[in-house]
Design a protein around this motif. Structure first.
Motif, PDB file in Angstrom:
ATOM      1  N   THR A 130       0.828  -1.152  -0.107  1.00 40.71           N
ATOM      2  CA  THR A 130       0.000   0.075  -0.199  1.00 40.71           C
ATOM      3  C   THR A 130       0.717   1.111  -0.043  1.00 40.71           C
ATOM      4  O   THR A 130       0.275   2.341  -0.119  1.00 40.71           O
ATOM      5  CB  THR A 130      -1.049  -0.165   1.109  1.00 40.71           C
TER       6      THR A 130
ATOM      7  N   ALA B 191      -1.313   0.469  -4.368  1.00 47.05           N
ATOM      8  CA  ALA B 191      -2.433   1.332  -3.989  1.00 47.05           C
ATOM      9  C   ALA B 191      -3.487   1.721  -5.003  1.00 47.05           C
ATOM     10  O   ALA B 191      -4.548   1.651  -5.058  1.00 47.05           O
ATOM     11  CB  ALA B 191      -2.058   2.592  -3.464  1.00 47.05           C
TER      12      ALA B 191
ATOM     13  N   LEU C 147      -5.478  -1.452  -6.237  1.00 47.29           N
ATOM     14  CA  LEU C 147      -6.204  -1.696  -5.023  1.00 47.29           C
ATOM     15  C   LEU C 147      -7.427  -0.807  -5.131  1.00 47.29           C
ATOM     16  O   LEU C 147      -8.654  -1.381  -4.846  1.00 47.29           O
ATOM     17  CB  LEU C 147      -5.571  -1.758  -3.651  1.00 47.29           C
ATOM     18  N   GLU C 148      -7.245   0.476  -5.248  1.00 49.77           N
ATOM     19  CA  GLU C 148      -8.281   1.353  -5.097  1.00 49.77           C
ATOM     20  C   GLU C 148      -9.418   1.063  -6.443  1.00 49.77           C
ATOM     21  O   GLU C 148     -10.542   0.934  -6.313  1.00 49.77           O
ATOM     22  CB  GLU C 148      -7.894   2.781  -5.391  1.00 49.77           C
TER      23      GLU C 148
ATOM     24  N   ARG D 269     -11.380  -1.954  -6.088  1.00 50.87           N
ATOM     25  CA  ARG D 269     -12.230  -1.816  -4.716  1.00 50.87           C
ATOM     26  C   ARG D 269     -11.951  -2.843  -3.467  1.00 50.87           C
ATOM     27  O   ARG D 269     -12.813  -3.461  -3.134  1.00 50.87           O
ATOM     28  CB  ARG D 269     -13.595  -1.869  -5.059  1.00 50.87           C
TER      29      ARG D 269
ATOM     30  N   GLU E 138      -8.927  -3.554  -0.057  1.00 51.92           N
ATOM     31  CA  GLU E 138      -8.138  -3.109   0.905  1.00 51.92           C
ATOM     32  C   GLU E 138      -7.720  -4.319   1.638  1.00 51.92           C
ATOM     33  O   GLU E 138      -8.015  -5.323   1.707  1.00 51.92           O
ATOM     34  CB  GLU E 138      -8.831  -2.087   1.718  1.00 51.92           C
ATOM     35  N   VAL E 139      -6.603  -3.686   2.413  1.00 51.76           N
ATOM     36  CA  VAL E 139      -6.040  -4.851   3.264  1.00 51.76           C
ATOM     37  C   VAL E 139      -6.675  -4.665   4.454  1.00 51.76           C
ATOM     38  O   VAL E 139      -6.850  -3.581   5.330  1.00 51.76           O
ATOM     39  CB  VAL E 139      -4.466  -4.607   3.482  1.00 51.76           C
ATOM     40  N   ASP E 140      -7.264  -5.760   5.332  1.00 52.21           N
ATOM     41  CA  ASP E 140      -7.831  -5.810   6.623  1.00 52.21           C
ATOM     42  C   ASP E 140      -6.769  -5.494   7.591  1.00 52.21           C
ATOM     43  O   ASP E 140      -5.815  -6.591   7.642  1.00 52.21           O
ATOM     44  CB  ASP E 140      -8.698  -7.141   6.786  1.00 52.21           C
TER      45      ASP E 140
ATOM     46  N   LEU F 299      -6.727  -9.311   2.020  1.00 49.54           N
ATOM     47  CA  LEU F 299      -7.531  -8.470   1.215  1.00 49.54           C
ATOM     48  C   LEU F 299      -9.018  -8.815   1.337  1.00 49.54           C
ATOM     49  O   LEU F 299      -9.134  -9.933   1.581  1.00 49.54           O
ATOM     50  CB  LEU F 299      -7.101  -8.622  -0.359  1.00 49.54           C
TER      51      LEU F 299
ATOM     52  N   LYS G 194     -12.938  -6.950   0.147  1.00 48.88           N
ATOM     53  CA  LYS G 194     -13.760  -5.993  -0.739  1.00 48.88           C
ATOM     54  C   LYS G 194     -14.106  -4.717   0.248  1.00 48.88           C
ATOM     55  O   LYS G 194     -14.428  -4.872   1.310  1.00 48.88           O
ATOM     56  CB  LYS G 194     -14.788  -6.595  -1.410  1.00 48.88           C
ATOM     57  N   VAL G 195     -13.988  -3.769  -0.441  1.00 47.09           N
ATOM     58  CA  VAL G 195     -14.320  -2.256   0.129  1.00 47.09           C
ATOM     59  C   VAL G 195     -15.862  -1.927   0.004  1.00 47.09           C
ATOM     60  O   VAL G 195     -16.185  -2.382  -1.024  1.00 47.09           O
ATOM     61  CB  VAL G 195     -13.605  -1.168  -0.555  1.00 47.09           C
TER      62      VAL G 195
ATOM     63  N   THR H 161     -18.130   0.692  -1.047  1.00 46.32           N
ATOM     64  CA  THR H 161     -18.010   2.146  -1.721  1.00 46.32           C
ATOM     65  C   THR H 161     -19.057   2.888  -1.227  1.00 46.32           C
ATOM     66  O   THR H 161     -20.156   2.494  -0.858  1.00 46.32           O
ATOM     67  CB  THR H 161     -18.034   1.991  -3.205  1.00 46.32           C
TER      68      THR H 161
END
Length: 121
Positions: free
Chosen positions: A29, A95, A98-99, A102, A104-106, A112, A114-115, A117
């Motif tokens: 990241t 990053a 990753l964005e 969608r 992110e790293v917990d 990894l 899912k975010v 949104t």
């Protein structure tokens, strides 16, 4: 010492989406872009579109080519910028990718995820 988070990704040529390679990349990241060995990208037919300067963690300035690729991970797919990594450069998932995916790293599990949104009104 904590281990690295890795991700299984598929990198594809956006002009010929059937030309793909599956890779295990270290999730970084702190890296803006995704770095993949130049030889792998060229094998896929991905061409450099610009040369960019990067500052290394040691403070050195290096130049690398960048291009566009399709990236897939955890059922998500996005167009992303990839850096043509040279010998000695790490292959990492950055990053920007990753964005776009969608993901992110917990912070607890270091895996990894899912975010969700958000819509900013």
């Amino acid at each position: 010492m904590m281990g690295n988070t890795t991700a299984r990704v598929r990198i594809c040529n956006p002009k010929e989406p059937i030309r793909c390679v599956d890779l295990d990349l270290i999730v970084d990241t702190g890296s803006t872009y995704t770095w993949v060995r130049a030889s792998r990208l060229r094998e896929l037919g991905i061409e450099p579109m610009a040369r960019v300067r990067f500052r290394t963690i040691e403070g050195r300035v290096i130049e690398r080519d960048i291009g566009e690729a399709i990236i897939e991970c955890m059922g998500e797919r996005a167009t992303t910028i990839v850096v043509f990594a040279q010998e000695g450069d790490a292959e990492v998932l950055g990053a920007y990718s990753l964005e776009g995916l969608r993901l992110e790293v917990d912070p607890v599990t270091r895996q990894l995820k899912k975010v969700e949104t958000l819509l900013a009104l």
